[in-house]
Design a protein around this motif. Structure first.
Motif, mmCIF file in Angstrom:
data_model
loop_
_atom_site.group_PDB
_atom_site.id
_atom_site.type_symbol
_atom_site.label_atom_id
_atom_site.label_comp_id
_atom_site.label_asym_id
_atom_site.label_seq_id
_atom_site.Cartn_x
_atom_site.Cartn_y
_atom_site.Cartn_z
ATOM 1 N N TYR A 216 -39.078 -36.421 48.977
ATOM 2 C CA TYR A 216 -39.442 -36.780 47.601
ATOM 3 C C TYR A 216 -39.060 -35.701 46.590
ATOM 4 N N VAL A 217 -39.450 -34.470 46.876
ATOM 5 C CA VAL A 217 -39.180 -33.383 45.923
ATOM 6 C C VAL A 217 -37.682 -33.197 45.713
ATOM 7 N N ALA B 287 -33.686 -34.053 41.369
ATOM 8 C CA ALA B 287 -32.501 -34.929 41.436
ATOM 9 C C ALA B 287 -31.305 -34.386 40.678
ATOM 10 N N GLY B 288 -31.544 -33.558 39.682
ATOM 11 C CA GLY B 288 -30.431 -33.027 38.893
ATOM 12 C C GLY B 288 -30.702 -33.187 37.416
ATOM 13 N N LYS B 289 -30.016 -32.378 36.627
ATOM 14 C CA LYS B 289 -30.215 -32.388 35.180
ATOM 15 C C LYS B 289 -29.798 -33.726 34.575
ATOM 16 N N ASP B 290 -30.684 -34.278 33.769
ATOM 17 C CA ASP B 290 -30.429 -35.514 33.008
ATOM 18 C C ASP B 290 -30.173 -36.744 33.884
ATOM 19 N N TYR C 269 -38.350 -41.197 36.670
ATOM 20 C CA TYR C 269 -38.280 -39.753 36.464
ATOM 21 C C TYR C 269 -37.007 -39.353 35.720
ATOM 22 N N LYS C 270 -37.096 -38.226 35.027
ATOM 23 C CA LYS C 270 -35.915 -37.560 34.478
ATOM 24 C C LYS C 270 -36.236 -36.079 34.370
ATOM 25 N N ASN C 271 -35.332 -35.249 34.889
ATOM 26 C CA ASN C 271 -35.528 -33.791 34.886
ATOM 27 C C ASN C 271 -36.862 -33.382 35.504
#
Length: 230
Positions: free
Chosen positions: A100-101, A107-110, A167-169
């Protein structure tokens, strides 16, 4: 009246003395067409080359060509980067709780991430997974994931399923928890797309809420009920 373009000896004499202008050349239309086709076909070789071919052929180009080659190389690199960015996901991927983490929070920027916590014994969870698979293909720039609820959150209650987190960032930007918030048992892929677009996860091409008529009707009924109660 004497035609100055007429092919006669007298006209030739007058032309020699500058009395008549030079005879107009009658252009061969077929020859012109051929020349035009040749001109159109004159494409610089580097315009059809890929990055590897451009590198291998550098010694064959002059200075002017090299400037154009560099421009084309940069253009192709940008095209490849854009294509990679757009196509890096494109499918609904199953992850385990311990991922999950890494897959969601980091996951990555933006990068927009949509993760579905589900249980396979719940029919609506299976429907949401089906719709998410379609949307993952339509929006490959968004990362679509699914995970069995209890592998992520121990003893997660079935009444909260299906659950969608956006999610984002590394931050939660939106959530849909339970059957009602997720759109009901008969939700369509387009309706789910609209909900995710409202949360910012995808850039939809839908012009209005597919369920607009139903929403308008419910709003109208609530207004009437409010008026009647007063």
């Amino acid at each position: 009246m004497q035609d100055p373009n007429e092919d006669t000896e007298w006209n030739d004499v007058l032309r020699d003395f500058g009395i008549l202008p030079p005879k107009e050349e009658v252009k061969d239309e077929i020859e012109e067409m051929v020349l035009q086709l040749q001109k159109e076909a004159e494409v610089k070789p580097y315009e059809k080359m890929n990055l590897k071919q451009l590198k291998e052929a550098e010694d064959e180009f002059n200075e002017e060509d090299m400037k154009a080659v560099e421009m084309y190389r940069k253009q192709r690199l940008e095209e490849l980067k854009s294509l990679w960015k757009q196509q890096r996901y494109g499918e609904l991927v199953e992850i385990a709780g311990e991922q999950y983490v890494k897959e969601v929070s980091n996951a990555g920027k933006d990068v927009w991430v949509v993760i579905h916590l589900y249980r396979s014994s719940i029919p609506m969870c299976l429907l949401i997974n089906k719709h998410l698979s379609i949307l993952a293909t339509k929006f490959p720039e968004t990362k679509f994931l699914k995970s069995i609820a209890n592998s992520c959150i121990e003893n997660y209650h079935d009444s909260c399923l299906p659950t969608l987190f956006v999610y984002k960032n590394g931050e939660i930007k939106g959530k849909l928890i339970g059957i009602a918030q997720c759109g009901g048992m008969h939700i369509t892929a387009e309706e789910l797309e609209w909900k995710l677009a409202e949360l910012g996860a995808v850039k939809t091409d839908l012009e209005e809420n597919p369920k607009k008529d139903v929403v308008d009707m419910l709003t109208s009924l609530l207004k009437k009920a409010s008026i009647n109660s007063n």
